[in-house]
Design an enzyme around this catalytic site. Structure first.
Site, PDB file in Angstrom:
ATOM      1  N   LYS A 181       8.145   1.504   9.288  1.00 47.40           N
ATOM      2  CA  LYS A 181       6.907   1.151   8.603  1.00 47.40           C
ATOM      3  C   LYS A 181       5.561   1.414   9.438  1.00 47.40           C
ATOM      4  O   LYS A 181       5.588   0.137  10.486  1.00 47.40           O
ATOM      5  CB  LYS A 181       6.220   0.048   8.017  1.00 47.40           C
ATOM      6  CG  LYS A 181       6.939   0.456   6.481  1.00 47.40           C
ATOM      7  CD  LYS A 181       6.231  -0.427   4.985  1.00 47.40           C
ATOM      8  CE  LYS A 181       7.251  -0.327   3.817  1.00 47.40           C
ATOM      9  NZ  LYS A 181       6.946  -1.905   3.308  1.00 47.40           N
ATOM     10  N   HIS A 219       1.225  -9.358  -5.460  1.00 46.30           N
ATOM     11  CA  HIS A 219       2.061  -9.906  -4.628  1.00 46.30           C
ATOM     12  C   HIS A 219       1.936 -11.523  -5.242  1.00 46.30           C
ATOM     13  O   HIS A 219       2.921 -12.248  -5.210  1.00 46.30           O
ATOM     14  CB  HIS A 219       1.642  -9.527  -2.800  1.00 46.30           C
ATOM     15  CG  HIS A 219       2.372  -8.917  -2.779  1.00 46.30           C
ATOM     16  ND1 HIS A 219       1.246  -8.271  -1.923  1.00 46.30           N
ATOM     17  CD2 HIS A 219       3.393  -8.206  -2.351  1.00 46.30           C
ATOM     18  CE1 HIS A 219       2.570  -6.828  -1.937  1.00 46.30           C
ATOM     19  NE2 HIS A 219       2.987  -6.572  -1.692  1.00 46.30           N
ATOM     20  N   SER A 273       1.023  -1.658  -1.928  1.00 49.11           N
ATOM     21  CA  SER A 273       0.167  -2.334  -0.590  1.00 49.11           C
ATOM     22  C   SER A 273       0.051  -0.786   0.129  1.00 49.11           C
ATOM     23  O   SER A 273      -0.728  -0.657   0.118  1.00 49.11           O
ATOM     24  CB  SER A 273       0.684  -3.122   0.623  1.00 49.11           C
ATOM     25  OG  SER A 273       1.200  -4.354   0.422  1.00 49.11           O
ATOM     26  N   ARG A 293       8.712  -3.878  -9.254  1.00 50.19           N
ATOM     27  CA  ARG A 293       7.948  -2.683 -10.378  1.00 50.19           C
ATOM     28  C   ARG A 293       8.879  -1.312 -10.984  1.00 50.19           C
ATOM     29  O   ARG A 293       8.451  -1.689 -11.738  1.00 50.19           O
ATOM     30  CB  ARG A 293       7.409  -2.409  -9.524  1.00 50.19           C
ATOM     31  CG  ARG A 293       5.987  -3.305  -8.014  1.00 50.19           C
ATOM     32  CD  ARG A 293       5.463  -1.898  -7.458  1.00 50.19           C
ATOM     33  NE  ARG A 293       5.966  -2.228  -6.624  1.00 50.19           N
ATOM     34  CZ  ARG A 293       5.982  -1.349  -5.645  1.00 50.19           C
ATOM     35  NH1 ARG A 293       4.834  -2.082  -4.739  1.00 50.19           N
ATOM     36  NH2 ARG A 293       6.648  -1.057  -4.175  1.00 50.19           N
TER      37      ARG A 293
END
Length: 163
Positions: free
Chosen positions: A42, A18, A132, A95
């Protein structure tokens, strides 16, 4: 005309990946908003206010320069935040092909809804595997997360796990 961009994310917690995206985006835009967004899909580890504080400290510790605002947004569409602050660009770190597949429909809808473009930045290869959720899992099992997160985050998570 000011070039204002937004880097959104759950940042639960903020990672070195990040920070890489934030640092590079800060060099591309006149003003950068790093926005912690609530993701109803989440279950968060850290409260939003703590995520904001950890991001601010991580940016300062990393020496990232520029006009950077760290904020949170939980009401309404992200493009509403963009409109409110005059941002015309969302910056997203990508990613893998999975990220591209996930982010592309949102980018198209955001452009359609508010004329907000999305710019994808590729990660530094050293951070391409870090997420994360991976950091949360390693921390929960007592592993060392320091290779993946800023020092202030590693210290905070270590304290949270031992508490």
């Amino acid at each position: 005309m000011q070039r204002i961009a937004v880097v959104p994310g759950s940042f639960d917690p903020v990672t070195l990946g990040h920070l890489d995206v934030i640092g590079r985006a800060a060099g591309l835009y006149d003003e950068l908003h790093v926005v912690v967004v609530h993701n109803p899909d989440k279950t968060a580890l850290l409260p939003i206010a703590q995520r904001v504080a950890l991001i601010e400290k991580s940016i300062a510790d990393a020496g990232i320069e520029g006009r950077i605002v760290v904020a949170s947004w939980s009401m309404g569409l992200l493009v509403d935040y963009c409109t409110d602050v005059g941002a015309t660009v969302l910056v997203k770190g990508i990613r893998s092909q999975v990220d591209v597949a996930y982010e592309t429909p949102m980018a198209i809808v955001n452009r359609h809804l508010a004329g907000v473009e999305t710019v994808f930045l590729l990660p530094d290869p050293a951070n391409a595997h870090v997420s994360s959720s991976l950091v949360r899992q390693v921390a929960a099992l007592g592993g060392d997360v320091s290779p993946y997160v800023p020092l202030v985050v590693a210290d905070y998570l270590q304290g949270a796990v031992t508490a």
